[in-house]
Structure formats: C-alpha cells, structure tokens
Design a protein around this motif. Structure first.
Motif, PDB file in Angstrom:
ATOM      1  N   ASP A  30      18.833   8.375   3.914  1.00 50.05           N
ATOM      2  CA  ASP A  30      18.669   8.132   2.521  1.00 50.05           C
ATOM      3  C   ASP A  30      17.020   7.735   2.058  1.00 50.05           C
ATOM      4  OD1 ASP A  30      21.665   6.492   2.402  1.00 50.05           O
ATOM      5  OD2 ASP A  30      21.320   8.541   2.139  1.00 50.05           O
ATOM      6  N   ASN A  31      16.406   7.216   2.815  1.00 45.01           N
ATOM      7  CA  ASN A  31      15.207   6.577   2.609  1.00 45.01           C
ATOM      8  C   ASN A  31      14.036   7.732   2.807  1.00 45.01           C
ATOM      9  OD1 ASN A  31      15.431   3.689   1.872  1.00 45.01           O
ATOM     10  ND2 ASN A  31      16.357   3.857   3.859  1.00 45.01           N
ATOM     11  N   LEU A  32      13.319   8.074   1.994  1.00 39.37           N
ATOM     12  CA  LEU A  32      12.212   9.093   2.049  1.00 39.37           C
ATOM     13  C   LEU A  32      10.882   8.428   1.436  1.00 39.37           C
ATOM     14  CD1 LEU A  32      12.420  12.979   1.747  1.00 39.37           C
ATOM     15  CD2 LEU A  32      10.455  11.797   0.709  1.00 39.37           C
ATOM     16  N   TYR A  33       9.966   8.720   2.502  1.00 34.37           N
ATOM     17  CA  TYR A  33       8.740   8.074   1.821  1.00 34.37           C
ATOM     18  C   TYR A  33       7.469   9.209   1.961  1.00 34.37           C
ATOM     19  CZ  TYR A  33      10.720   3.511   3.180  1.00 34.37           C
ATOM     20  OH  TYR A  33      11.499   2.357   3.101  1.00 34.37           O
ATOM     21  N   TRP A  34       6.450   9.030   1.370  1.00 33.09           N
ATOM     22  CA  TRP A  34       5.238   9.962   1.184  1.00 33.09           C
ATOM     23  C   TRP A  34       4.154   8.932   1.747  1.00 33.09           C
ATOM     24  CZ3 TRP A  34       4.773  15.004   1.464  1.00 33.09           C
ATOM     25  CH2 TRP A  34       5.812  15.871   1.051  1.00 33.09           C
ATOM     26  N   TYR A  35       3.257   9.320   2.429  1.00 30.98           N
ATOM     27  CA  TYR A  35       1.887   8.688   2.942  1.00 30.98           C
ATOM     28  C   TYR A  35       0.979   9.625   2.879  1.00 30.98           C
ATOM     29  CZ  TYR A  35       4.454   4.124   4.577  1.00 30.98           C
ATOM     30  OH  TYR A  35       4.899   2.861   4.381  1.00 30.98           O
ATOM     31  N   ARG A  36      -0.335   9.128   2.869  1.00 27.47           N
ATOM     32  CA  ARG A  36      -1.398   9.996   3.134  1.00 27.47           C
ATOM     33  C   ARG A  36      -2.595   9.173   3.637  1.00 27.47           C
ATOM     34  NH1 ARG A  36      -4.773  11.371  -2.499  1.00 27.47           N
ATOM     35  NH2 ARG A  36      -5.590   9.377  -2.998  1.00 27.47           N
ATOM     36  N   ARG A  37      -3.346  10.320   4.223  1.00 24.26           N
ATOM     37  CA  ARG A  37      -4.702   9.561   4.905  1.00 24.26           C
ATOM     38  C   ARG A  37      -5.978  10.673   4.197  1.00 24.26           C
ATOM     39  NH1 ARG A  37      -5.796  10.231  10.850  1.00 24.26           N
ATOM     40  NH2 ARG A  37      -4.657   7.977  11.326  1.00 24.26           N
ATOM     41  N   VAL A  38      -6.790   9.862   3.440  1.00 20.70           N
ATOM     42  CA  VAL A  38      -7.717  10.605   2.914  1.00 20.70           C
ATOM     43  C   VAL A  38      -8.810  10.625   4.146  1.00 20.70           C
ATOM     44  CG1 VAL A  38      -7.025  10.693   0.686  1.00 20.70           C
ATOM     45  CG2 VAL A  38      -8.390   9.023   1.569  1.00 20.70           C
ATOM     46  N   MET A  39      -9.740  11.353   4.216  1.00 21.43           N
ATOM     47  CA  MET A  39     -10.732  11.364   5.015  1.00 21.43           C
ATOM     48  C   MET A  39     -11.489  10.308   5.054  1.00 21.43           C
ATOM     49  SD  MET A  39     -11.683  13.752   7.310  1.00 21.43           S
ATOM     50  CE  MET A  39     -11.164  15.403   6.450  1.00 21.43           C
ATOM     51  N   GLY A  40     -11.529   9.543   6.207  1.00 25.10           N
ATOM     52  CA  GLY A  40     -12.324   8.333   6.606  1.00 25.10           C
ATOM     53  C   GLY A  40     -11.524   7.022   6.250  1.00 25.10           C
ATOM     54  N   LYS A  41     -10.251   7.191   5.928  1.00 23.70           N
ATOM     55  CA  LYS A  41      -9.531   5.937   5.337  1.00 23.70           C
ATOM     56  C   LYS A  41      -8.126   5.809   6.409  1.00 23.70           C
ATOM     57  CE  LYS A  41     -12.219   5.433   1.438  1.00 23.70           C
ATOM     58  NZ  LYS A  41     -12.667   4.169   0.906  1.00 23.70           N
ATOM     59  N   GLU A  42      -7.544   4.739   6.162  1.00 23.88           N
ATOM     60  CA  GLU A  42      -6.347   4.402   6.606  1.00 23.88           C
ATOM     61  C   GLU A  42      -5.084   5.309   6.005  1.00 23.88           C
ATOM     62  OE1 GLU A  42      -9.000   0.696   6.512  1.00 23.88           O
ATOM     63  OE2 GLU A  42      -8.138   2.168   5.236  1.00 23.88           O
ATOM     64  N   LEU A  77       6.094  17.188  -3.298  1.00 25.99           N
ATOM     65  CA  LEU A  77       5.000  16.255  -3.961  1.00 25.99           C
ATOM     66  C   LEU A  77       4.075  17.125  -4.466  1.00 25.99           C
ATOM     67  CD1 LEU A  77       3.527  13.602  -4.141  1.00 25.99           C
ATOM     68  CD2 LEU A  77       2.363  13.930  -2.013  1.00 25.99           C
ATOM     69  N   LYS A  78       3.882  17.332  -5.698  1.00 26.17           N
ATOM     70  CA  LYS A  78       2.879  18.235  -6.372  1.00 26.17           C
ATOM     71  C   LYS A  78       1.704  17.618  -6.935  1.00 26.17           C
ATOM     72  CE  LYS A  78       4.164  20.175 -10.350  1.00 26.17           C
ATOM     73  NZ  LYS A  78       4.946  21.023 -11.391  1.00 26.17           N
ATOM     74  N   VAL A  79       0.509  18.256  -6.637  1.00 29.39           N
ATOM     75  CA  VAL A  79      -0.624  17.782  -7.001  1.00 29.39           C
ATOM     76  C   VAL A  79      -1.196  18.836  -8.135  1.00 29.39           C
ATOM     77  CG1 VAL A  79      -3.066  16.873  -6.339  1.00 29.39           C
ATOM     78  CG2 VAL A  79      -1.075  16.830  -4.888  1.00 29.39           C
ATOM     79  N   GLN A  80      -1.414  18.361  -9.452  1.00 30.26           N
ATOM     80  CA  GLN A  80      -2.049  19.169 -10.365  1.00 30.26           C
ATOM     81  C   GLN A  80      -2.535  18.394 -11.434  1.00 30.26           C
ATOM     82  OE1 GLN A  80       1.342  20.802 -12.939  1.00 30.26           O
ATOM     83  NE2 GLN A  80       0.215  22.572 -13.296  1.00 30.26           N
ATOM     84  N   PRO A  81      -3.929  18.656 -11.827  1.00 30.43           N
ATOM     85  CA  PRO A  81      -4.738  19.670 -10.921  1.00 30.43           C
ATOM     86  C   PRO A  81      -5.318  19.137  -9.805  1.00 30.43           C
ATOM     87  CG  PRO A  81      -6.032  18.837 -12.758  1.00 30.43           C
ATOM     88  CD  PRO A  81      -4.522  18.133 -13.060  1.00 30.43           C
ATOM     89  N   ALA A  82      -5.486  19.610  -8.591  1.00 28.15           N
ATOM     90  CA  ALA A  82      -6.320  19.036  -7.569  1.00 28.15           C
ATOM     91  C   ALA A  82      -7.634  18.686  -7.751  1.00 28.15           C
ATOM     92  CB  ALA A  82      -5.787  19.972  -6.513  1.00 28.15           C
ATOM     93  N   GLU A  83      -8.072  17.605  -7.123  1.00 26.44           N
ATOM     94  CA  GLU A  83      -9.418  17.061  -6.934  1.00 26.44           C
ATOM     95  C   GLU A  83      -9.871  17.128  -5.571  1.00 26.44           C
ATOM     96  OE1 GLU A  83     -11.369  17.169  -9.662  1.00 26.44           O
ATOM     97  OE2 GLU A  83      -9.661  16.999 -11.498  1.00 26.44           O
ATOM     98  N   LEU A  84     -11.221  17.163  -5.512  1.00 29.08           N
ATOM     99  CA  LEU A  84     -11.753  17.045  -4.299  1.00 29.08           C
ATOM    100  C   LEU A  84     -11.436  15.896  -3.229  1.00 29.08           C
ATOM    101  CD1 LEU A  84     -15.571  18.043  -4.874  1.00 29.08           C
ATOM    102  CD2 LEU A  84     -13.643  19.605  -4.284  1.00 29.08           C
ATOM    103  N   GLU A  85     -11.348  14.721  -4.097  1.00 30.63           N
ATOM    104  CA  GLU A  85     -10.835  13.617  -3.288  1.00 30.63           C
ATOM    105  C   GLU A  85      -9.461  13.604  -3.065  1.00 30.63           C
ATOM    106  OE1 GLU A  85     -12.089  13.613  -6.326  1.00 30.63           O
ATOM    107  OE2 GLU A  85     -10.718  12.354  -7.898  1.00 30.63           O
ATOM    108  N   ASP A  86      -8.581  14.571  -3.210  1.00 32.14           N
ATOM    109  CA  ASP A  86      -7.203  14.608  -2.709  1.00 32.14           C
ATOM    110  C   ASP A  86      -7.208  15.019  -1.389  1.00 32.14           C
ATOM    111  OD1 ASP A  86      -6.254  15.821  -5.908  1.00 32.14           O
ATOM    112  OD2 ASP A  86      -6.481  13.912  -5.409  1.00 32.14           O
ATOM    113  N   SER A  87      -8.308  15.642  -0.882  1.00 27.03           N
ATOM    114  CA  SER A  87      -8.413  16.320   0.480  1.00 27.03           C
ATOM    115  C   SER A  87      -7.797  15.300   1.408  1.00 27.03           C
ATOM    116  CB  SER A  87      -9.516  16.749   0.635  1.00 27.03           C
ATOM    117  OG  SER A  87      -9.904  18.058   0.022  1.00 27.03           O
ATOM    118  N   GLY A  88      -6.922  15.524   2.423  1.00 23.35           N
ATOM    119  CA  GLY A  88      -6.646  14.612   3.452  1.00 23.35           C
ATOM    120  C   GLY A  88      -5.400  15.113   4.012  1.00 23.35           C
ATOM    121  N   VAL A  89      -4.516  14.346   4.738  1.00 26.68           N
ATOM    122  CA  VAL A  89      -3.169  14.759   5.496  1.00 26.68           C
ATOM    123  C   VAL A  89      -2.175  13.775   4.982  1.00 26.68           C
ATOM    124  CG1 VAL A  89      -2.096  14.837   7.691  1.00 26.68           C
ATOM    125  CG2 VAL A  89      -4.433  15.158   7.506  1.00 26.68           C
ATOM    126  N   TYR A  90      -1.261  14.675   4.229  1.00 32.70           N
ATOM    127  CA  TYR A  90       0.181  13.870   3.491  1.00 32.70           C
ATOM    128  C   TYR A  90       1.315  14.051   4.526  1.00 32.70           C
ATOM    129  CZ  TYR A  90      -2.864  14.188  -0.715  1.00 32.70           C
ATOM    130  OH  TYR A  90      -3.760  14.143  -1.737  1.00 32.70           O
TER     131      TYR A  90
END
Lengths: 116, 114
Positions: A30-42, A77-90
């Motif tokens: 039932d539980n669903l999470y989104w996490y992300r790691r942008v470059m150089g961060k946790e 998970l939709k990103v609109q509009p995408a920016e450069l700082e959104d790059s990373g692993v989701y």
C-alpha cells in the motif's frame, strides 16, 4: 515475487520539456515512496502515498513536480517543465502496511533523468 | 555510473577480512535506522535495521551497532566477499515523520580486493 519496477531506466530530455516516470510497486504494497538523488547529493525523500492518497509530499521541490497514484496501484511522477537541476536518479520504493519495523522499503532500480 | 560527481569515502578491504562502515547520523530524535547496499545500476537494497531502543542487532554476516550518545551507527560485515563490493548507505527516520520517510547519509564505497 516481482520487485519494484520503474520505467524508463534512462531518459534524456531538453530543458523545458516534460517527462513522466512510472513506478509499479510490489503487489500488495500500500505504501509507495518517491526518492531522488541529484548529482553530488544524498538520496532525498520526495513523497509518500498510502494507496491512492498522498500521505506526505513535503519533499517535493516545487510545483513543476506532480505525482499521482490513481487506483492505488502504479504511480507516475511528472516533471513539467524540466530544468537542468532536475537531473539525477529517481527512485521508487514500496512497503506493505504492517508494523513499519517489519516492512522495510523495497527500491526499484531507478530512472536516470538527464536534462540538457 | 551513478557515482559520477559524488565523491564518496572509500573503504578497501581484503577478501575474507571484516569490514566496518561508519555513519554519523544527524538527529538525536531519530528512532529507527537502516543500512542499505547499492550496487551499480541498481536501487538500494535493505540489509539490516535497528530501533533506537537497541544498541546491537545481528543478521547473517552483518551486525549493526548503535551508539546514541555520539549519534553513531556502524555496519560490520564478517568475512567480506567480492559480492559485498557496493555503496553502503545509512538512513534514519525522525519523528514526527513516520513510515519509511528516511534521511540518507552520503554513502561509503566498499571495495573488496582479491
């Protein structure tokens, strides 16, 4: 059992474009999470669904990000509009609704997003 | 790979030796801690967890130690194997956040030398 699956595994888009990431949790979780790691961060928390309801979206960075979980199954998970700082692993992760100490997170392999 | 641009501390050990990976967590109110292992191209994989009312917990070849006085968490891996090579993350949960809303550390790269 099938694990958490994410699609696509990689996405390269231009600044200003829209991208939609999909997550299929483990069946019965039932539980669903989104996490992300942008470059150089946790790895950082974005939001938490319990079934189809948003339990906590305090980690969403801004209103360019929209998460949905219609029907309480898969999530997007939709990103609109995408920016450069959104790059990373989701990463998407799921857990069942038992005692939290007995229900660790199961992570997918992530979607690597590159915004150019 | 995923670690490009992320300068991780690295621990190199010989195969068969014991490994100790350390983590300083941030919040004294945290009540639950987890260690994750992440291999290249994959998501974090649960290894072991511990509640704040415990100071030690053992699993198969792994032991987690918690020292709340100095906000320190460690992961001990016995008889380290090549398959243990990965990035290891500690994570904490801090009330009032519940469920699995976690704060992750920066990670440690473990390299096992043959």
């Amino acid at each position: 059992e099938a694990g958490v699956t994410q699609f696509p595994s990689h996405s390269v888009i231009e600044k200003g474009q829209t991208v939609t990431l999909r997550c299929d949790p483990i069946s019965g979780h039932d539980n669903l999470y989104w996490y992300r790691r942008v470059m150089g961060k946790e790895i950082k928390f974005l939001l938490h669904f319990v079934k189809e309801s948003k339990q906590d979206e305090s980690g969403m960075p801004n209103n360019r990000f929209l998460a949905e979980r219609t029907g309480g199954t898969y999530s997007t998970l939709k990103v609109q509009p995408a920016e450069l700082e959104d790059s990373g692993v989701y990463f998407c992760a799921s857990s069942w609704s038992g005692t939290v100490y007995n229900s660790p997170l199961h992570f997918g392999n992530g979607t690597r997003l590159t915004v150019t | 790979g995923e670690s490009v641009g992320l300068h991780l501390p690295t621990l190199s050990v010989q195969e068969g030796d014991n490994s100790i990976i350390n983590c300083a967590y941030s919040n004294s109110a945290s009540d639950y801690f987890i260690w994750y292992k992440q291999e290249s191209g994959k998501g974090p994989q649960f290894i072991i967890d511990i509640r704040s009312n415990m100071d030690k917990r053992q699993g198969q070849r792994v032991t987690v130690l918690l020292n709340k006085t100095v906000k320190h968490l460690s992961l001990q891996i016995a008889a380290t194997q090549p398959g243990d090579s990965a990035v290891y993350f500690c994570a904490e949960r801090t009330p009032p956040g519940g469920g699995n809303k976690l704060t992750f550390g920066t990670g440690t790269q473990l390299k096992v030398e043959l």
